[in-house]
Design a protein around this motif. Sequence first.
Motif, PDB file in Angstrom:
ATOM      1  N   GLY A  59       0.862  -1.184   0.000  1.00 22.38           N
ATOM      2  CA  GLY A  59       0.000   0.000   0.000  1.00 22.38           C
ATOM      3  C   GLY A  59       0.893   1.227   0.000  1.00 22.38           C
ATOM      4  N   PRO A  60       0.654   2.175   0.894  1.00 21.27           N
ATOM      5  CA  PRO A  60       1.485   3.384   0.937  1.00 21.27           C
ATOM      6  C   PRO A  60       2.677   3.255   1.903  1.00 21.27           C
ATOM      7  N   VAL A  61       2.902   2.047   2.461  1.00 24.09           N
ATOM      8  CA  VAL A  61       3.906   1.879   3.511  1.00 24.09           C
ATOM      9  C   VAL A  61       5.036   0.960   3.046  1.00 24.09           C
ATOM     10  N   LEU A  62       6.280   1.328   3.374  1.00 24.68           N
ATOM     11  CA  LEU A  62       7.430   0.455   3.135  1.00 24.68           C
ATOM     12  C   LEU A  62       7.623  -0.430   4.363  1.00 24.68           C
ATOM     13  N   VAL A  63       7.624  -1.742   4.135  1.00 21.49           N
ATOM     14  CA  VAL A  63       7.744  -2.708   5.221  1.00 21.49           C
ATOM     15  C   VAL A  63       9.037  -3.497   5.020  1.00 21.49           C
ATOM     16  N   PRO A  64       9.847  -3.671   6.089  1.00 29.54           N
ATOM     17  CA  PRO A  64      11.069  -4.474   5.943  1.00 29.54           C
ATOM     18  C   PRO A  64      10.718  -5.903   5.517  1.00 29.54           C
ATOM     19  N   GLN A  65      11.577  -6.469   4.655  1.00 27.11           N
ATOM     20  CA  GLN A  65      11.357  -7.827   4.165  1.00 27.11           C
ATOM     21  C   GLN A  65      12.680  -8.581   4.195  1.00 27.11           C
ATOM     22  N   ASP A  66      12.622  -9.854   4.485  1.00 25.28           N
ATOM     23  CA  ASP A  66      13.805 -10.697   4.484  1.00 25.28           C
ATOM     24  C   ASP A  66      14.420 -10.716   3.084  1.00 25.28           C
ATOM     25  N   GLN A  67      15.756 -10.604   3.009  1.00 25.12           N
ATOM     26  CA  GLN A  67      16.439 -10.566   1.704  1.00 25.12           C
ATOM     27  C   GLN A  67      16.162 -11.818   0.886  1.00 25.12           C
ATOM     28  N   ASN A  68      16.272 -12.970   1.529  1.00 27.20           N
ATOM     29  CA  ASN A  68      16.054 -14.218   0.790  1.00 27.20           C
ATOM     30  C   ASN A  68      14.626 -14.327   0.274  1.00 27.20           C
ATOM     31  N   GLU A  69      13.684 -13.896   1.080  1.00 28.59           N
ATOM     32  CA  GLU A  69      12.282 -13.913   0.653  1.00 28.59           C
ATOM     33  C   GLU A  69      12.082 -12.968  -0.534  1.00 28.59           C
ATOM     34  N   ALA A  70      12.700 -11.797  -0.475  1.00 31.70           N
ATOM     35  CA  ALA A  70      12.579 -10.827  -1.569  1.00 31.70           C
ATOM     36  C   ALA A  70      13.193 -11.380  -2.853  1.00 31.70           C
ATOM     37  N   LYS A  71      14.370 -12.016  -2.724  1.00 28.39           N
ATOM     38  CA  LYS A  71      15.024 -12.602  -3.904  1.00 28.39           C
ATOM     39  C   LYS A  71      14.164 -13.711  -4.506  1.00 28.39           C
ATOM     40  N   THR A  72      13.592 -14.537  -3.645  1.00 31.12           N
ATOM     41  CA  THR A  72      12.728 -15.623  -4.111  1.00 31.12           C
ATOM     42  C   THR A  72      11.498 -15.067  -4.819  1.00 31.12           C
ATOM     43  N   ASN A  73      10.924 -14.016  -4.243  1.00 32.18           N
ATOM     44  CA  ASN A  73       9.748 -13.393  -4.866  1.00 32.18           C
ATOM     45  C   ASN A  73      10.066 -12.865  -6.261  1.00 32.18           C
ATOM     46  N   VAL A  74      11.224 -12.228  -6.398  1.00 29.05           N
ATOM     47  CA  VAL A  74      11.613 -11.678  -7.702  1.00 29.05           C
ATOM     48  C   VAL A  74      11.856 -12.812  -8.698  1.00 29.05           C
ATOM     49  N   GLU A  75      12.523 -13.882  -8.258  1.00 29.58           N
ATOM     50  CA  GLU A  75      12.751 -15.033  -9.145  1.00 29.58           C
ATOM     51  C   GLU A  75      11.426 -15.638  -9.612  1.00 29.58           C
ATOM     52  N   THR A  76      10.498 -15.760  -8.681  1.00 28.46           N
ATOM     53  CA  THR A  76       9.180 -16.309  -9.021  1.00 28.46           C
ATOM     54  C   THR A  76       8.462 -15.405 -10.015  1.00 28.46           C
ATOM     55  N   ARG A  77       8.540 -14.103  -9.783  1.00 33.61           N
ATOM     56  CA  ARG A  77       7.911 -13.147 -10.715  1.00 33.61           C
ATOM     57  C   ARG A  77       8.543 -13.241 -12.092  1.00 33.61           C
ATOM     58  N   LEU A  78       9.872 -13.358 -12.140  1.00 31.65           N
ATOM     59  CA  LEU A  78      10.562 -13.463 -13.430  1.00 31.65           C
ATOM     60  C   LEU A  78      10.108 -14.711 -14.186  1.00 31.65           C
ATOM     61  N   GLU A  79      10.003 -15.830 -13.491  1.00 31.25           N
ATOM     62  CA  GLU A  79       9.548 -17.066 -14.139  1.00 31.25           C
ATOM     63  C   GLU A  79       8.131 -16.894 -14.671  1.00 31.25           C
TER      64      GLU A  79
END
Length: 122
Positions: A59-79
């Motif tokens: 939404g309008p808020v930046l929330v801290p996220q685990d690096q590995n989780e973020a990397k996995t999310n990006v990989e999944t999005r790319l696929e």
Amino acid sequence: MSLEFRFQSASTEYQKIQTELASLVENRTRLDAQLSENEMVKKEFTQLTPSNVVYKLVGPVLVPQDQNEAKTNVETRLEFIKSEIKRVDAQINDGEDRSEKKKNELVEIQTKLQQAQTTPNP
């Protein structure tokens, strides 16, 4: 069915196919932009150190996220984006084939119409 009616019908179908193709090309362009953005994010992740904090926009808020989780999310999005690009490319190729066939049909009908108009009626 008269040649004029067949020509009108084929012309309408051809225009419909062209509209579909334009929409598919627009979707393909959007997917290319998403792919590029996500590849840039992935590249940025390679420069992170374990002490860097990654944030996710919720939404309008930046929330801290685990690096590995973020990397996995990006990989999944790319696929996902790559599979969508393949799907849309297949639809575009199919649409182009249908468009070409319909265009040839229009030319054939138009040729017959012209021949009918130039041939004198007995």
